[in-house]
Design a protein around this motif. Structure first.
Motif, PDB file in Angstrom:
ATOM      1  N   ASN A 266       0.841  -1.194   0.000  1.00 37.75           N
ATOM      2  CA  ASN A 266       0.000   0.000   0.000  1.00 37.75           C
ATOM      3  C   ASN A 266       0.877   1.246   0.000  1.00 37.75           C
ATOM      4  OD1 ASN A 266      -2.284  -1.655   0.217  1.00 37.75           O
ATOM      5  ND2 ASN A 266      -2.206  -1.609   2.450  1.00 37.75           N
ATOM      6  N   LEU A 267       0.504   2.213  -0.828  1.00 39.22           N
ATOM      7  CA  LEU A 267       1.256   3.464  -0.920  1.00 39.22           C
ATOM      8  C   LEU A 267       0.332   4.638  -0.618  1.00 39.22           C
ATOM      9  CD1 LEU A 267       3.274   2.822  -4.218  1.00 39.22           C
ATOM     10  CD2 LEU A 267       4.108   2.601  -1.878  1.00 39.22           C
ATOM     11  N   GLU A 268       0.842   5.586   0.134  1.00 39.00           N
ATOM     12  CA  GLU A 268       0.104   6.812   0.431  1.00 39.00           C
ATOM     13  C   GLU A 268       1.038   8.011   0.316  1.00 39.00           C
ATOM     14  OE1 GLU A 268      -3.422   5.562   3.607  1.00 39.00           O
ATOM     15  OE2 GLU A 268      -1.643   6.653   4.274  1.00 39.00           O
ATOM     16  N   LYS A 269       0.672   8.935  -0.548  1.00 42.51           N
ATOM     17  CA  LYS A 269       1.412  10.196  -0.652  1.00 42.51           C
ATOM     18  C   LYS A 269       0.665  11.222   0.182  1.00 42.51           C
ATOM     19  CE  LYS A 269       3.492  13.319  -4.042  1.00 42.51           C
ATOM     20  NZ  LYS A 269       3.635  13.617  -5.490  1.00 42.51           N
ATOM     21  N   THR A 270       1.303  11.719   1.230  1.00 46.22           N
ATOM     22  CA  THR A 270       0.591  12.562   2.189  1.00 46.22           C
ATOM     23  C   THR A 270       1.222  13.941   2.339  1.00 46.22           C
ATOM     24  OG1 THR A 270       1.899  11.704   4.045  1.00 46.22           O
ATOM     25  CG2 THR A 270      -0.149  10.538   3.493  1.00 46.22           C
TER      26      THR A 270
ATOM     27  N   LYS B  42      -6.421  12.053   7.573  1.00 52.99           N
ATOM     28  CA  LYS B  42      -6.294  11.363   8.851  1.00 52.99           C
ATOM     29  C   LYS B  42      -6.013  12.413   9.923  1.00 52.99           C
ATOM     30  CE  LYS B  42      -4.540   6.992   6.972  1.00 52.99           C
ATOM     31  NZ  LYS B  42      -3.396   6.046   6.946  1.00 52.99           N
TER      32      LYS B  42
ATOM     33  N   GLU C 206      -3.177  14.850   8.360  1.00 48.80           N
ATOM     34  CA  GLU C 206      -2.412  14.195   7.304  1.00 48.80           C
ATOM     35  C   GLU C 206      -3.321  14.055   6.084  1.00 48.80           C
ATOM     36  OE1 GLU C 206      -1.232   9.799   7.297  1.00 48.80           O
ATOM     37  OE2 GLU C 206       0.606  10.764   7.976  1.00 48.80           O
TER      38      GLU C 206
ATOM     39  N   ILE D 276      -4.223  12.929   2.487  1.00 47.75           N
ATOM     40  CA  ILE D 276      -3.787  11.884   1.559  1.00 47.75           C
ATOM     41  C   ILE D 276      -3.964  12.415   0.135  1.00 47.75           C
ATOM     42  CG2 ILE D 276      -4.148   9.524   0.770  1.00 47.75           C
ATOM     43  CD1 ILE D 276      -5.251   8.899   3.563  1.00 47.75           C
TER      44      ILE D 276
ATOM     45  N   GLU E 258      -3.187   7.696  -3.288  1.00 49.70           N
ATOM     46  CA  GLU E 258      -2.975   6.409  -2.643  1.00 49.70           C
ATOM     47  C   GLU E 258      -3.197   5.272  -3.627  1.00 49.70           C
ATOM     48  OE1 GLU E 258      -5.740   5.602   0.502  1.00 49.70           O
ATOM     49  OE2 GLU E 258      -7.377   6.642  -0.506  1.00 49.70           O
TER      50      GLU E 258
ATOM     51  N   LYS F 299      -3.665   0.963  -3.192  1.00 51.47           N
ATOM     52  CA  LYS F 299      -3.752  -0.140  -2.249  1.00 51.47           C
ATOM     53  C   LYS F 299      -3.610  -1.479  -2.957  1.00 51.47           C
ATOM     54  CE  LYS F 299      -6.640   2.339   1.092  1.00 51.47           C
ATOM     55  NZ  LYS F 299      -7.915   2.331   1.855  1.00 51.47           N
TER      56      LYS F 299
ATOM     57  N   VAL G 252       6.389   6.764  -3.655  1.00 48.43           N
ATOM     58  CA  VAL G 252       6.318   7.320  -2.306  1.00 48.43           C
ATOM     59  C   VAL G 252       7.506   6.805  -1.503  1.00 48.43           C
ATOM     60  CG1 VAL G 252       4.970   7.516  -0.188  1.00 48.43           C
ATOM     61  CG2 VAL G 252       3.796   7.383  -2.399  1.00 48.43           C
TER      62      VAL G 252
ATOM     63  N   GLU H   4       5.335   2.006  -7.397  1.00 48.74           N
ATOM     64  CA  GLU H   4       4.240   1.152  -7.870  1.00 48.74           C
ATOM     65  C   GLU H   4       4.522   0.723  -9.310  1.00 48.74           C
ATOM     66  OE1 GLU H   4      -0.500   1.476  -9.135  1.00 48.74           O
ATOM     67  OE2 GLU H   4       0.570   3.218  -8.324  1.00 48.74           O
TER      68      GLU H   4
END
Length: 412
Positions: free
Chosen positions: A44-48, A249, A304, A306, A309, A311, A350, A355
């Motif tokens: 899972n990748l999240e750019k925040t 978040k 935070e 997002i 993202e 998943k 990220v 990915e």
């Protein structure tokens, strides 16, 4: 006997390989030695974007007084919870005509507001009547695509219809509250006409009294909603990355887990007047998805945002990707014992985690360090010794051990 046999086979194996390596023109000189290889797995990748926020009321409602009328006293206190129709303050006047005029002004204002709400409701009803159901296409060649498109469109229409119904229901409640306020003022007007002095102003809002102006400066009362939101500010660079409805978040000292929310409003104008001497900041708000949090107004949070993202997508280290002339590649290990160069399509990046959208399948093996490979060729890897190998070795018969060692020596 078994140990002696294993020792003989091992000596033959090593000697034969040394012979092949030293022989002129041997193909083994073109074999690539890989120190490591990995299996492509998902992650899972999240750019925040990290920033700060503070809890504020979702709405602020000002209440005004007529500065020409004689004020008597407040009927509520700061921090008190009020409902629609709660008495807020009184005017004091011995002039029956003046009291009646004030009431008439309030009734006229409310009737105009009621008319505006009713007009808006009529527009919503008309909008809903103009929504047409999806008509299925009869084209056989694109039947499947048309059915999918029709299904998506039908879902959008249902969502729009439900949104309109919700808006109508909300406006019906507003209309009902306005009518109740009109009834209260009309009752007061009748009382004044019967000789009772004084005029009470009722709350047109529900919430909590935030402030009272004892200096009788407008707004004389401010009522805030009890449902809180989170407010923050974005720099000029940050505001270009954030959009409404992005997930957020929220981290609070009162809660161990992150509280989910969404970006609600991003203001186009800076919070302070624009100046060449300082940076501009833009106000944004976050609407928490949970209403169970008992936050105090003024409580500070970490937010935070997002920005993007992905998943359960294929992920590799950024350094594993080789780039050349605008193209991206991975060195992949095939079932034929060949390491080959595969063109891939990159996705979200990220923190040095990349990915992979296409070009390699989950479960395939790849080379984590592309510097070890220069061309498509057979490969060998370092012997990986672990407990499972020892267990398998002990269970195998001497005949099988010899068989697999010979296959390893003579297979091309």
């Amino acid at each position: 006997m078994r140990k002696s046999l294993l020792l003989i086979v091992l000596v033959l194996f090593i000697g034969f390989n040394i012979f092949l390596m030293e022989k002129d023109g041997s193909k083994i000189k073109h074999v690539v030695h890989l120190s490591d290889w990995k299996t492509l797995v998902t992650g899972n990748l999240e750019k925040t974007l990290q920033t700060e926020g503070v809890v504020v009321p979702a709405e602020k409602h000002p209440v005004f007084i007529d500065l020409q009328a004689s004020f008597k006293n407040f009927l509520v206190k700061k921090g008190e919870v009020v409902e629609i129709g709660t008495p807020l303050f009184e005017y004091e006047s011995s002039d029956q005509e003046e009291q009646t005029a004030l009431l008439e002004a309030e009734i006229t204002r409310l009737e105009a507001e009621k008319k505006h709400v009713m007009t808006y409701m009529e527009e919503l009803v008309k909008m809903k009547s103009n929504i047409h159901p999806v008509s299925s296409s009869n084209r056989a060649d694109d039947a499947k695509d048309n059915r999918t498109a029709d299904s998506v469109e039908a879902a959008s229409i249902r969502e729009l219809s439900l949104s309109i119904d919700q808006a109508i229901a909300e406006k019906e409640l507003v209309q009902k509250n306005i009518e109740e306020s009109i009834r209260q003022y009309e009752t007061q007007r009748e009382s004044i006409q019967e000789g009772i002095k004084g005029l009470t102003i009722f709350s047109p809002f529900e919430g909590k009294v935030e402030s009272l102006s004892f200096e009788l400066e407008n707004p004389v009362i401010t009522i805030i909603s009890e449902n809180p939101i989170v407010e923050g500010f974005l720099s000029e660079k940050q505001v270009e990355k954030v959009e409404p409805d992005m997930p957020v978040k929220l981290y609070s000292s009162q809660s161990k887990a992150a509280i989910p929310g969404k970006i609600d409003i991003i203001e186009d104008l800076p919070s302070e007047e624009a100046s060449l001497d300082r940076d501009s900041f833009y106000r944004f708000t976050v609407k928490p998805e949970s209403e169970d949090e008992k936050w105090r107004i003024g409580h500070h949070l970490q937010t935070e945002v997002i920005l993007a993202e992905a998943k359960k997508v294929p992920v590799v280290a950024k350094k594993s990707v080789e780039k050349k002339e605008g193209q991206a590649f991975l060195w992949v290990l095939t079932e034929n014992g060949i390491v080959e160069k595969r063109m891939i399509q990159q996705g979200l990046l990220v923190h040095n985690r990349q990915e992979i959208k296409s070009g390699i399948e989950i479960g395939e093996y790849y080379v984590p360090d592309p510097k070890e490979v220069s061309r498509t060729s057979p490969f060998i890897t370092s012997f990986q010794w672990d407990k499972q190998i020892v267990h398998t070795w002990k269970k195998a018969s001497s005949r099988k051990i010899v068989k697999y060692l010979l296959i390893g020596m003579f297979q091309k």
